[in-house]
Design a protein around this motif. Sequence first.
Motif, PDB file in Angstrom:
ATOM      1  N   LEU A   1      20.819  46.375  26.054  1.00  0.00           N
ATOM      2  CA  LEU A   1      20.629  47.466  25.027  1.00  0.00           C
ATOM      3  C   LEU A   1      21.549  48.837  25.551  1.00  0.00           C
ATOM      4  CD1 LEU A   1      19.062  48.877  22.476  1.00  0.00           C
ATOM      5  CD2 LEU A   1      17.414  49.475  24.522  1.00  0.00           C
ATOM      6  N   LYS A   2      22.363  49.411  24.785  1.00  0.00           N
ATOM      7  CA  LYS A   2      22.828  50.617  25.043  1.00  0.00           C
ATOM      8  C   LYS A   2      22.093  51.547  24.168  1.00  0.00           C
ATOM      9  CE  LYS A   2      27.030  51.894  23.690  1.00  0.00           C
ATOM     10  NZ  LYS A   2      28.545  51.812  23.679  1.00  0.00           N
ATOM     11  N   ILE A   3      21.811  52.571  24.795  1.00  0.00           N
ATOM     12  CA  ILE A   3      21.220  53.831  24.305  1.00  0.00           C
ATOM     13  C   ILE A   3      22.346  55.122  24.205  1.00  0.00           C
ATOM     14  CG2 ILE A   3      19.359  55.570  23.944  1.00  0.00           C
ATOM     15  CD1 ILE A   3      17.772  53.451  25.462  1.00  0.00           C
ATOM     16  N   SER A   4      22.730  55.503  23.421  1.00  0.00           N
ATOM     17  CA  SER A   4      23.842  56.601  23.319  1.00  0.00           C
ATOM     18  C   SER A   4      23.165  58.076  23.071  1.00  0.00           C
ATOM     19  CB  SER A   4      25.051  56.501  22.305  1.00  0.00           C
ATOM     20  OG  SER A   4      25.715  55.206  22.388  1.00  0.00           O
ATOM     21  N   ASP A   5      23.751  58.737  23.827  1.00  0.00           N
ATOM     22  CA  ASP A   5      23.223  60.272  23.375  1.00  0.00           C
ATOM     23  C   ASP A   5      21.725  60.444  23.684  1.00  0.00           C
ATOM     24  OD1 ASP A   5      22.804  62.393  20.355  1.00  0.00           O
ATOM     25  OD2 ASP A   5      23.044  63.105  22.640  1.00  0.00           O
ATOM     26  N   SER A   6      21.358  59.950  24.956  1.00  0.00           N
ATOM     27  CA  SER A   6      19.859  59.704  25.290  1.00  0.00           C
ATOM     28  C   SER A   6      19.059  61.272  25.020  1.00  0.00           C
ATOM     29  CB  SER A   6      19.941  59.492  26.898  1.00  0.00           C
ATOM     30  OG  SER A   6      20.358  58.147  27.025  1.00  0.00           O
ATOM     31  N   GLN A   7      17.858  60.871  24.433  1.00  0.00           N
ATOM     32  CA  GLN A   7      16.891  62.026  24.332  1.00  0.00           C
ATOM     33  C   GLN A   7      15.926  61.721  25.203  1.00  0.00           C
ATOM     34  OE1 GLN A   7      16.604  62.113  19.929  1.00  0.00           O
ATOM     35  NE2 GLN A   7      18.541  62.254  19.771  1.00  0.00           N
ATOM     36  N   LEU A   8      15.152  63.059  25.383  1.00  0.00           N
ATOM     37  CA  LEU A   8      13.850  63.194  26.248  1.00  0.00           C
ATOM     38  C   LEU A   8      12.781  62.116  25.463  1.00  0.00           C
ATOM     39  CD1 LEU A   8      13.393  66.850  26.939  1.00  0.00           C
ATOM     40  CD2 LEU A   8      14.524  65.049  28.318  1.00  0.00           C
ATOM     41  N   GLY A   9      12.919  61.897  24.218  1.00  0.00           N
ATOM     42  CA  GLY A   9      11.788  60.898  23.549  1.00  0.00           C
ATOM     43  C   GLY A   9      12.272  59.534  23.605  1.00  0.00           C
TER      44      GLY A   9
END
Lengths: 116, 113
Positions: free
Chosen positions: A77-85
């Motif tokens: 799983l790739k998460i781009s532009d990670s956010q605090l949420g």
Amino acid sequence: AQTVTQSQPEMSVQEAETVTLSCTYDTSENNYYLFWYKQPPSRQMILVIRQEAYKQQNATENRFSVNFQKAAKSFSLKISDSQLGDTAMYFCAFIVGGTSYGKLTFGQGTILTVHP
Amino acid sequence: EADIYQTPRYLVIGTGKKITLECSQTMGHDKMYWYQQDPGMELHLIHYSYGVNSTEKGDLSSESTVSRIRTEHFPLTLESARPSHTSQYLCASSEYSPSYEQYFGPGTRLTVT
């Protein structure tokens, strides 16, 4: 029997950066589905993304995408532009398709922390 | 969020007490599940149901029992709670469909003293 392995107990990433969570699985089945679920602290588990094994194209949902390598039995799983949420525990899961009584098999989970 | 509810959310109870954890869903799903999850650990399936009057034991042995008298309701009962039952219990439901997505409740965190 199916097994799902997540080899990264914990990961951390800076806000706005990209992070990849690993998952491998073992099965002799050809028809199956793979999932990534997200469990935020003290909140309900929700589905992030789903991949059908018969589809060669990698699934994408907004900032979330997968790298599905069927021959290698890998499903990252790739998460781009990670956010605090995005801070949560992430579970990879597997289910055999084509049956009405399928049960999910979960991996051990990866705790992801997004830092500001 | 999915329409699946669990009560109570938190329960602290003494050894030997009988407890029932409630789970209800308003989506009309035939399939329902109970998972046990220790903090920061993986989920283990302890019970599942494919419809009314259908219940099966899951992969992890559990001293709990379940019933499915109504489609929307899937309670879990411990006849005599013990400290080893301390854990989080998650309820989930799904349709009979190719998507296989399971919808999870918020969980009940049980502590047996």
